[in-house]
Design a protein around this motif. Sequence first.
Motif, PDB file in Angstrom:
ATOM      1  N   ASP A 114       0.829  -1.199   0.000  1.00  0.00           N
ATOM      2  CA  ASP A 114       0.000   0.000   0.000  1.00  0.00           C
ATOM      3  C   ASP A 114       0.865   1.252   0.000  1.00  0.00           C
ATOM      4  N   LYS A 140      -5.154   6.695   1.608  1.00  0.00           N
ATOM      5  CA  LYS A 140      -4.405   5.735   0.788  1.00  0.00           C
ATOM      6  C   LYS A 140      -4.496   6.120  -0.694  1.00  0.00           C
ATOM      7  N   SER A 143      -3.253   0.645  -3.346  1.00  0.00           N
ATOM      8  CA  SER A 143      -3.721  -0.508  -2.589  1.00  0.00           C
ATOM      9  C   SER A 143      -3.185  -1.785  -3.231  1.00  0.00           C
ATOM     10  N   ASP A 157      -8.027   7.757  -1.073  1.00  0.00           N
ATOM     11  CA  ASP A 157      -9.088   6.977  -0.443  1.00  0.00           C
ATOM     12  C   ASP A 157      -9.042   7.200   1.065  1.00  0.00           C
ATOM     13  N   TYR A 158     -10.045   7.916   1.566  1.00  0.00           N
ATOM     14  CA  TYR A 158     -10.177   8.139   3.010  1.00  0.00           C
ATOM     15  C   TYR A 158     -10.985   6.972   3.570  1.00  0.00           C
ATOM     16  N   ASP A 159     -10.405   6.234   4.493  1.00  0.00           N
ATOM     17  CA  ASP A 159     -11.090   5.024   4.955  1.00  0.00           C
ATOM     18  C   ASP A 159     -12.286   5.355   5.845  1.00  0.00           C
ATOM     19  N   SER A 160     -13.023   4.312   6.213  1.00  0.00           N
ATOM     20  CA  SER A 160     -14.267   4.513   6.945  1.00  0.00           C
ATOM     21  C   SER A 160     -14.058   4.587   8.453  1.00  0.00           C
ATOM     22  N   ASP A 164      -8.999   9.704   8.932  1.00  0.00           N
ATOM     23  CA  ASP A 164      -8.094  10.186   7.887  1.00  0.00           C
ATOM     24  C   ASP A 164      -8.310  11.682   7.656  1.00  0.00           C
ATOM     25  N   SER A 274     -14.873  10.365   4.857  1.00  0.00           N
ATOM     26  CA  SER A 274     -14.540   9.060   4.289  1.00  0.00           C
ATOM     27  C   SER A 274     -15.044   9.074   2.854  1.00  0.00           C
ATOM     28  N   LYS A 276     -13.672   9.193  -1.478  1.00  0.00           N
ATOM     29  CA  LYS A 276     -12.569   9.404  -2.417  1.00  0.00           C
ATOM     30  C   LYS A 276     -12.484  10.877  -2.809  1.00  0.00           C
TER      31      LYS A 276
END
Lengths: 305, 82
Positions: A114, A140, A143, A157-160, A164, A274, A276
């Motif tokens: 990653d 991120k 991936s 990509d902001y995670d859930s 982030d 969260s 994109k």
Amino acid sequence: MGLGLGLGIWWPTQTSIIPGLLKALCARATYCENKTCTTATLEEIAAVRYTAPVLPIGLLADYPGASAAYSLRNLIDTTTNVVRVRRSSDNTEQDFTSAEITDGTLTTFTGANDGFVTTWYDQSGNVNNASQATASNQPKLVSNGVVILDNGKPCLDYDSAGSDNFNLATGLTSVRSTFSVISFGDESGNLTQFLYGDVNEYDYASGDNGLILGEFTLDSVKNGNNKINSVTSDFLTTTRTSTQCLVSMIHTSSNGSISKISKDRNVNYNRSLSGKLQEVIIYETDQTSNLEGINNNINTEYNIY
Amino acid sequence: MTQEITGYKCLTEQEAIDARKQCADYYGLPKTPEDETLYWVDYNTAELDTPIFWYITFDDSIEMILGTPETFEVTFPDTPII
């Protein structure tokens, strides 16, 4: 030998006098190009090839004056690096240009691992970089060795997990116009999806059934010229969408504050964006006259609508 | 409102700072002085709870460093006012 011009003025003929006269009187002259001045003979000056000044190209050249501008593409052709990435395999960091994100340089760096963005470089010229010092809070970009895309273009990509975010080097307190390309990861929940955040203010508080929350969002944001995909929308009732969209906002009388992309102040749980994110451009001036042009430029790049 | 959190609860901020450093050291952060990444995880403050405490949210990657996590409740604001 001279010729009269009929005006009572004697004027030398070119063949007889001028070469010698010029050589005598103007043996050396000074010419300037791009503020650099050179003294030389006329022959030398005549031999110099004129080079037209190279003007910058890109959205920020066409619509200058942004206070901060972040993207994974070049918003102006003078941009060098657009992101700094930490690879998960050994935490090494490296800067990348927009071309290097897609030409294989980035994935060669990450390998089959990653890649997380530690710094999103400001392209506005103000060096207001957006950065995140904590690994677990970094969005991120790669991936498992593959650049993450949204509608075919690289995205963050902001995670859930809800943590982030980036901190701007300098908080902006006079925001009047904003543009972002985003796909929300969570379509419901009050205060969970701040489009923009600030360390002290909650001018862009997110709503449960709307992009913003009427009770807390700054009035000038709430009542501004707000558009999704260039269509005027009431952000109080427009739900967040998980498909890519262009969100543009021109505030009315007062100014918004942005110092985080994006999180509600230092509230620690589930109040970060969260989804994109591909582009954020912020002006501290009213860009109403440029709104259509900026939106068109962005849509031409991302083919959103 | 309260939210159940799984993680590591610290009674002092210094304890949280030390735990954060333990995780950063384990992962060799910062790797170079030029790098942006300083920490692996960060700590949060449960400032609406009495007494106030500090905590690090659980992640698989820190279990081998900080041990078995616990579950506890943290109070969050219902509104943006904190």
